[in-house]
Every structure is written in structure tokens, then in C-alpha cells.
Design an enzyme around this catalytic site. Sequence first.
Site, PDB file in Angstrom:
ATOM      1  N   ARG A   6      23.198  56.251  41.913  1.00 29.90           N
ATOM      2  CA  ARG A   6      22.924  56.955  40.732  1.00 29.90           C
ATOM      3  C   ARG A   6      24.297  56.661  39.756  1.00 29.90           C
ATOM      4  O   ARG A   6      25.035  57.620  39.747  1.00 29.90           O
ATOM      5  CB  ARG A   6      22.455  58.248  40.907  1.00 29.90           C
ATOM      6  CG  ARG A   6      21.104  58.259  41.573  1.00 29.90           C
ATOM      7  CD  ARG A   6      20.631  59.924  41.742  1.00 29.90           C
ATOM      8  NE  ARG A   6      19.968  60.224  40.589  1.00 29.90           N
ATOM      9  CZ  ARG A   6      19.406  61.464  40.289  1.00 29.90           C
ATOM     10  NH1 ARG A   6      19.189  62.238  41.329  1.00 29.90           N
ATOM     11  NH2 ARG A   6      19.089  61.970  39.156  1.00 29.90           N
ATOM     12  N   PRO A   7      24.404  55.711  39.234  1.00 23.71           N
ATOM     13  CA  PRO A   7      25.675  55.444  38.254  1.00 23.71           C
ATOM     14  C   PRO A   7      25.820  56.247  37.233  1.00 23.71           C
ATOM     15  O   PRO A   7      24.856  57.152  36.598  1.00 23.71           O
ATOM     16  CB  PRO A   7      25.512  54.086  37.937  1.00 23.71           C
ATOM     17  CG  PRO A   7      24.103  53.761  38.011  1.00 23.71           C
ATOM     18  CD  PRO A   7      23.322  54.649  39.046  1.00 23.71           C
ATOM     19  N   ILE A   8      27.086  56.297  36.495  1.00 27.44           N
ATOM     20  CA  ILE A   8      27.111  57.099  35.285  1.00 27.44           C
ATOM     21  C   ILE A   8      28.032  56.206  34.280  1.00 27.44           C
ATOM     22  O   ILE A   8      28.571  56.798  33.487  1.00 27.44           O
ATOM     23  CB  ILE A   8      27.900  58.579  35.508  1.00 27.44           C
ATOM     24  CG1 ILE A   8      29.228  58.079  35.930  1.00 27.44           C
ATOM     25  CG2 ILE A   8      27.200  59.473  36.497  1.00 27.44           C
ATOM     26  CD1 ILE A   8      30.345  59.384  36.237  1.00 27.44           C
ATOM     27  N   GLN A  35      26.788  54.474  32.012  1.00 27.44           N
ATOM     28  CA  GLN A  35      26.662  54.780  30.702  1.00 27.44           C
ATOM     29  C   GLN A  35      27.063  55.898  30.010  1.00 27.44           C
ATOM     30  O   GLN A  35      27.251  55.940  28.604  1.00 27.44           O
ATOM     31  CB  GLN A  35      24.920  54.710  30.637  1.00 27.44           C
ATOM     32  CG  GLN A  35      24.271  53.256  31.100  1.00 27.44           C
ATOM     33  CD  GLN A  35      24.661  51.904  30.308  1.00 27.44           C
ATOM     34  OE1 GLN A  35      24.471  51.984  28.943  1.00 27.44           O
ATOM     35  NE2 GLN A  35      25.410  51.092  30.905  1.00 27.44           N
ATOM     36  N   CYS A  39      19.382  64.502  43.875  1.00 24.91           N
ATOM     37  CA  CYS A  39      18.442  63.656  44.902  1.00 24.91           C
ATOM     38  C   CYS A  39      18.965  62.172  45.138  1.00 24.91           C
ATOM     39  O   CYS A  39      19.587  61.571  44.242  1.00 24.91           O
ATOM     40  CB  CYS A  39      16.982  63.701  44.403  1.00 24.91           C
ATOM     41  SG  CYS A  39      16.301  65.281  44.203  1.00 24.91           S
ATOM     42  N   ASP A  97       9.205  60.663  38.090  1.00 27.65           N
ATOM     43  CA  ASP A  97       9.252  62.104  39.020  1.00 27.65           C
ATOM     44  C   ASP A  97       7.713  62.283  39.285  1.00 27.65           C
ATOM     45  O   ASP A  97       7.732  63.446  39.961  1.00 27.65           O
ATOM     46  CB  ASP A  97       9.894  63.064  38.111  1.00 27.65           C
ATOM     47  CG  ASP A  97      11.353  62.967  37.625  1.00 27.65           C
ATOM     48  OD1 ASP A  97      11.738  63.502  36.787  1.00 27.65           O
ATOM     49  OD2 ASP A  97      11.860  61.901  38.600  1.00 27.65           O
ATOM     50  N   ARG A 131      14.509  73.545  44.506  1.00 23.23           N
ATOM     51  CA  ARG A 131      15.605  73.327  43.169  1.00 23.23           C
ATOM     52  C   ARG A 131      14.674  73.222  42.163  1.00 23.23           C
ATOM     53  O   ARG A 131      15.423  73.382  40.968  1.00 23.23           O
ATOM     54  CB  ARG A 131      16.141  71.784  43.605  1.00 23.23           C
ATOM     55  CG  ARG A 131      17.258  71.995  44.507  1.00 23.23           C
ATOM     56  CD  ARG A 131      18.002  70.778  44.723  1.00 23.23           C
ATOM     57  NE  ARG A 131      18.194  70.176  43.111  1.00 23.23           N
ATOM     58  CZ  ARG A 131      18.411  68.888  42.689  1.00 23.23           C
ATOM     59  NH1 ARG A 131      18.350  67.850  43.897  1.00 23.23           N
ATOM     60  NH2 ARG A 131      18.720  68.581  41.467  1.00 23.23           N
ATOM     61  N   ILE A 175      12.332  52.563  37.828  1.00 26.44           N
ATOM     62  CA  ILE A 175      13.652  53.258  37.350  1.00 26.44           C
ATOM     63  C   ILE A 175      14.622  53.634  38.703  1.00 26.44           C
ATOM     64  O   ILE A 175      15.631  53.320  38.380  1.00 26.44           O
ATOM     65  CB  ILE A 175      13.180  54.972  36.942  1.00 26.44           C
ATOM     66  CG1 ILE A 175      12.112  54.561  36.034  1.00 26.44           C
ATOM     67  CG2 ILE A 175      14.291  55.450  36.726  1.00 26.44           C
ATOM     68  CD1 ILE A 175      12.478  54.430  34.634  1.00 26.44           C
ATOM     69  N   LYS A 188      12.311  72.252  34.078  1.00 27.88           N
ATOM     70  CA  LYS A 188      13.792  72.320  34.694  1.00 27.88           C
ATOM     71  C   LYS A 188      14.510  71.128  33.940  1.00 27.88           C
ATOM     72  O   LYS A 188      15.855  71.689  33.859  1.00 27.88           O
ATOM     73  CB  LYS A 188      13.445  71.571  36.353  1.00 27.88           C
ATOM     74  CG  LYS A 188      14.742  71.139  36.703  1.00 27.88           C
ATOM     75  CD  LYS A 188      14.752  70.511  38.261  1.00 27.88           C
ATOM     76  CE  LYS A 188      14.444  69.139  38.464  1.00 27.88           C
ATOM     77  NZ  LYS A 188      15.787  68.462  38.345  1.00 27.88           N
ATOM     78  N   ASN A 189      14.311  70.034  33.840  1.00 27.73           N
ATOM     79  CA  ASN A 189      15.274  68.847  33.162  1.00 27.73           C
ATOM     80  C   ASN A 189      15.649  69.221  31.766  1.00 27.73           C
ATOM     81  O   ASN A 189      16.541  68.645  31.141  1.00 27.73           O
ATOM     82  CB  ASN A 189      14.605  67.469  33.337  1.00 27.73           C
ATOM     83  CG  ASN A 189      14.448  67.428  34.779  1.00 27.73           C
ATOM     84  OD1 ASN A 189      15.253  67.868  35.562  1.00 27.73           O
ATOM     85  ND2 ASN A 189      13.812  66.264  35.275  1.00 27.73           N
TER      86      ASN A 189
HETATM   87  C1  EPZ Z   1      17.048  62.522  34.929  1.00 27.56           C
HETATM   88  O1  EPZ Z   1      17.815  61.787  35.852  1.00 27.56           O
HETATM   89  C2  EPZ Z   1      16.015  63.527  35.818  1.00 27.56           C
HETATM   90  N1  EPZ Z   1      17.152  64.448  36.087  1.00 27.56           N
HETATM   91  C3  EPZ Z   1      15.526  62.841  37.028  1.00 27.56           C
HETATM   92  O2  EPZ Z   1      14.539  63.692  37.738  1.00 27.56           O
HETATM   93  C4  EPZ Z   1      14.753  61.548  36.449  1.00 27.56           C
HETATM   94  O3  EPZ Z   1      14.128  61.045  37.547  1.00 27.56           O
HETATM   95  C5  EPZ Z   1      15.344  60.616  35.599  1.00 27.56           C
HETATM   96  O4  EPZ Z   1      15.972  61.464  34.593  1.00 27.56           O
HETATM   97  C6  EPZ Z   1      14.408  59.668  35.105  1.00 27.56           C
HETATM   98  O5  EPZ Z   1      13.441  60.176  34.086  1.00 27.56           O
HETATM   99  C7  EPZ Z   1      17.468  65.408  35.128  1.00 27.56           C
HETATM  100  O6  EPZ Z   1      17.029  65.502  33.916  1.00 27.56           O
HETATM  101  C8  EPZ Z   1      18.336  66.238  35.712  1.00 27.56           C
HETATM  102  P1  EPZ Z   1      18.586  58.359  34.230  1.00 27.56           P
HETATM  103  P2  EPZ Z   1      19.191  60.761  35.289  1.00 27.56           P
HETATM  104  O7  EPZ Z   1      19.858  58.437  33.608  1.00 27.56           O
HETATM  105  O8  EPZ Z   1      19.341  61.412  34.125  1.00 27.56           O
HETATM  106  C9  EPZ Z   1      20.254  53.968  35.417  1.00 27.56           C
HETATM  107  C10 EPZ Z   1      13.899  65.224  39.015  1.00 27.56           C
HETATM  108  O9  EPZ Z   1      12.657  65.194  39.968  1.00 27.56           O
HETATM  109  N2  EPZ Z   1      21.737  54.754  35.087  1.00 27.56           N
HETATM  110  O10 EPZ Z   1      17.507  58.272  33.134  1.00 27.56           O
HETATM  111  O11 EPZ Z   1      20.050  60.876  36.311  1.00 27.56           O
HETATM  112  C11 EPZ Z   1      19.704  54.837  36.726  1.00 27.56           C
HETATM  113  O12 EPZ Z   1      20.332  54.092  37.697  1.00 27.56           O
HETATM  114  C12 EPZ Z   1      14.887  64.407  38.829  1.00 27.56           C
HETATM  115  O13 EPZ Z   1      13.630  66.079  38.372  1.00 27.56           O
HETATM  116  C13 EPZ Z   1      22.534  53.701  34.816  1.00 27.56           C
HETATM  117  O14 EPZ Z   1      22.353  52.389  35.240  1.00 27.56           O
HETATM  118  O15 EPZ Z   1      18.471  59.529  35.234  1.00 27.56           O
HETATM  119  C14 EPZ Z   1      18.473  54.700  36.581  1.00 27.56           C
HETATM  120  O16 EPZ Z   1      17.958  53.251  37.098  1.00 27.56           O
HETATM  121  C15 EPZ Z   1      15.148  63.193  39.849  1.00 27.56           C
HETATM  122  N3  EPZ Z   1      23.711  53.993  34.374  1.00 27.56           N
HETATM  123  C16 EPZ Z   1      17.953  54.651  35.119  1.00 27.56           C
HETATM  124  O17 EPZ Z   1      19.104  54.427  34.306  1.00 27.56           O
HETATM  125  C17 EPZ Z   1      24.115  55.289  34.058  1.00 27.56           C
HETATM  126  O18 EPZ Z   1      25.056  55.684  33.601  1.00 27.56           O
HETATM  127  C18 EPZ Z   1      17.434  56.040  34.895  1.00 27.56           C
HETATM  128  O19 EPZ Z   1      18.355  57.180  35.121  1.00 27.56           O
HETATM  129  C19 EPZ Z   1      22.926  56.249  34.033  1.00 27.56           C
HETATM  130  C20 EPZ Z   1      21.557  55.581  34.429  1.00 27.56           C
END
Ligand code: EPZ
Length: 419
Positions: free
Chosen positions: A122-124, A126, A117, A307, A399, A329, A22-23
Site C-alpha cells: 500500500r504505497p504512498i 503519490q 488492512c 470495498d 473498525r 485496485i 467511515k471513509n
Molecule cells: C481508500 O484507501 C480506502 N480507505 C480503501 O477502503 C479503499 O479500498 C481504497 O481507497 C480504494 O477505494 C480509506 O478511505 C481510509 P487508494 P487508499 O490510494 O486511499 C495505489 C475500506 O475497506 N496507490 O485509492 O489507501 C494503491 O496501491 C478500505 O474501507 C499508489 O500506487 O487507496 C492502489 O492500487 C480498505 N500510490 C490504488 O492506488 C499511492 O501513493 C488505490 O489506492 C497511493 C495509492
Amino acid sequence: MEKVIIDGGSPLEGTVTISGMKNAAVAVLYATVLVDGVCVIENLPNISDVAISLEILKSVGAKVERIGETEVRIDATEARDKMPPHELAKKMRASYYLIGATLGRFGHSVIGYPGGCDFGVRPIDQHIKAFNALGADVCTEGGLIEATAQNGRLKGGNIFFDCVTVGGTMNAMLAAVLADGVTEIENAAREPHVVALANFLNFCGASVSGAGTDKIKIKGVEKLHGCTYELIPDMIEAGTFMIAAAATGGNLYIDNVIPKHMEAISVKLREMGVTIDEFDDGMRVYCEGPLCNVDIKTSPYPGFPTDMNPQVAVLMCLAEGKSTLTDTIWDNRFRYVEELKRMDAEIEVEGNTATFCGGTVFKPARVRAVDLRAGAAMIIAGLVAKGQTEVDDFFYVERGYDNIIEKLRAVGAHIMKIS
Ligand code: EPZ
């Protein structure tokens, strides 16, 4: 709403074939917007996040044609930097990859805030940091994210992520492949789906090196051409079925996996007493004795994946003795604990650590899926509990799990979906 009814207590036995990841799928699908040509994506999982992504691609002008159960043909030649319908974008998290791809190709992108989810914040930030480093201004007002390249085209730059972020790393890659100059991404995520995206982009003529390490280098090119690309198997789906086999006292052959991707999961399951026989592209999983307790901390790849948090929690409930599970995480990924407690699990949550007393005899109950992976965990618990368990809000599970009901029934589960 949809729910599943499970008549639990039977061990799972037989062979399960894992679908595309999926991812990786969602990132590669949005990456086709960068391509001035036709891409054929193979081994696509039949899940709602993919269906929604294909609708979003159509809404921005790409031609999308299903050419098989798991294959799609995408021609993004006519795609443009239009804003997709917000009711689609907010249904999933990965819609934000459209920003990096559209900004990279057209120098501008606008989209509504993504959904996904709920694990707390869930910030953006970065992602925005990466776009800024490549010469884009980003405005996040009125529930929209709008990114504009200062000179009409992004420029290569250096990005050092404050934390390891899968989405941030992938979005930076998407934005950088057509930028003018060289981009270096430091503290990059190393997940297999990051490598899968880099491979797809390079198949299309990009120049991405270092994916899979914490430093990725991208030399911008003028344009990308089409390609045919097969997605890697889903390591989280595989891990979910591994745990289902162990939890039900069954014996499953899990086909179409890359054992290397499963290492962190396999190490911990073996610590719990699960037997895992590895083959080139498959694994046999079974449990001959009682499950032992274990302590797990999730971490970015190659660590134990967040996950797999809810799924391994079910095993920890069954194991003899106290186990602890810390999620480093997400700050709120234990909402499923209340659902497991309805089935007589004894669990205490303190901050981002859950402590499991173990020795649980799951009682059948009416529970719900609080998110995608939690829903899979509740199904596993229902497969273990002797009697009838209902899992509401099954749409979460659809999903991210391709035909999970059919796959489970094929290995002996008594499970059915009702609307
Ligand atoms: C991806 O989410 C996956 N989703 C998630 O899987 C997975 O849990 C996650 O990576 C971690 O492996 C998809 O790939 C669609 P991150 P993502 O950015 O990219 C912080 C599932 O079940 N962060 O790696 O949103 C954040 O808060 C889903 O398939 C910031 O601080 O996760 C977290 O603590 C659920 N600022 C950490 O980084 C940002 O701008 C990791 O988040 C982005 C992230």
C-alpha cells in the site's frame, strides 16, 4: 480476541438504518486540524477508526468533546504539528491524512507510517508526489514520514496523479487549501467521500471546485473557520446489507442511503437477479428467484467498488453457474477465499481474478476475518449457512461497521459477540 457466533439459515427481514460513511469521517476528522476554530461533525459512525482518529486529534492538541451518540465537537485552535503516538497511527490507514492537514496549516508534519488492512503493498508515493508539487520536502526514514514546506508555507502547484488514488487526492486537497496560490489536481479520485471532504472544507471557508470529477481546482486561502457538518451515509455499509438481504433470501428496507452512490452495486446485483426498489433516501432489496452468475471488475468510482469485493464474492458462491471477480485496485484482496473454502465454497484465484464455481451450499465452520470487508463477508456467509459459524478476529469488522451486531439482530439474525 473477540469473535462472533452465528446460528445461520434465517432470512433477514425488516429495516436497517445506515450510519455515516467511515471513509468520509476519517478524512473530515483530520481536516479539522486545518481549522482555527470549532467544528461540529454530525452523523459520525460509532466505529474504532473514528475513536482512534479522535484520540490522535487530542494527542496533537485539539480539544475533542462528544456531544451526542453521533456528534463530536472539535476545537483545533491549539493543535500543533506534534507527532501522534505511533501505536495509534499504525492502527489505521487514514492517519496519514494528518500529514496533509498539519503540513497545510503549519508548514511541517511528522508521523509514523500508517497501518490499515493488508492487501499487499500500500504505497504512498503519490501522496509524496503531491506534497513535493506544493513545495514540501518529504523524508521517509526510520518508519517516519516527515514533510517540511521549503519556505515555511506551501505554494499552489499542479499535481497529476499516476494512478487514481482516494487517499492521495484527499491528502493533496488537505495540503492545498491553505497554500499560497492555486493548485490543480488532475486524474483525481471521484469517490463520494472526496466530494464530502471538499464540501466540508468549503463550509470552513476554503475554495475547492471540481470535486467529483477527475480535475479539482483549489485556491489557497489564509485561514479556515469552524462549521457544522453532517457526514454522508456509508455506501459500503449499505452495499453490505444489500448483499446480506439477497444472500439470506430475505427482504430488507435499507434506510438513509443515497441511491446515486449505489449505482454500480445495484446494476450488478440486478444482473444477478436481485430486486432493488429505489426511493429518495432508501432501497428495498429482496430476491424472488435463484441468483444468476455474473462477471465483475472493480474500478475507481463510479465503477464497482473494491470495498465490495469480499461481500459480492459470497453472492457469487451462491449463484448458479460460473462467476469471475477481478480486483484492479489491490493486488492481494483475495485472502478471504481460503476462509470461504472452509465453508465448502469452490473458488480458484489466479493473479487478481477469482473464479467461482457457484451452487455452493455453505457449511457452517470456524473462520476468521482477514480484514475489515472480508470479515463482513464471512458474517454474511455465516448468516446463510444452516448451523453454527464462528468468525474470529471480529475487531477488524468493528473498525468500519457501526453496531453491526445490533443492526443484524434487529432484522432477525441469530448472532452474538463473545470475547
Ligand atoms: C481508500 O484507501 C480506502 N480507505 C480503501 O477502503 C479503499 O479500498 C481504497 O481507497 C480504494 O477505494 C480509506 O478511505 C481510509 P487508494 P487508499 O490510494 O486511499 C495505489 C475500506 O475497506 N496507490 O485509492 O489507501 C494503491 O496501491 C478500505 O474501507 C499508489 O500506487 O487507496 C492502489 O492500487 C480498505 N500510490 C490504488 O492506488 C499511492 O501513493 C488505490 O489506492 C497511493 C495509492
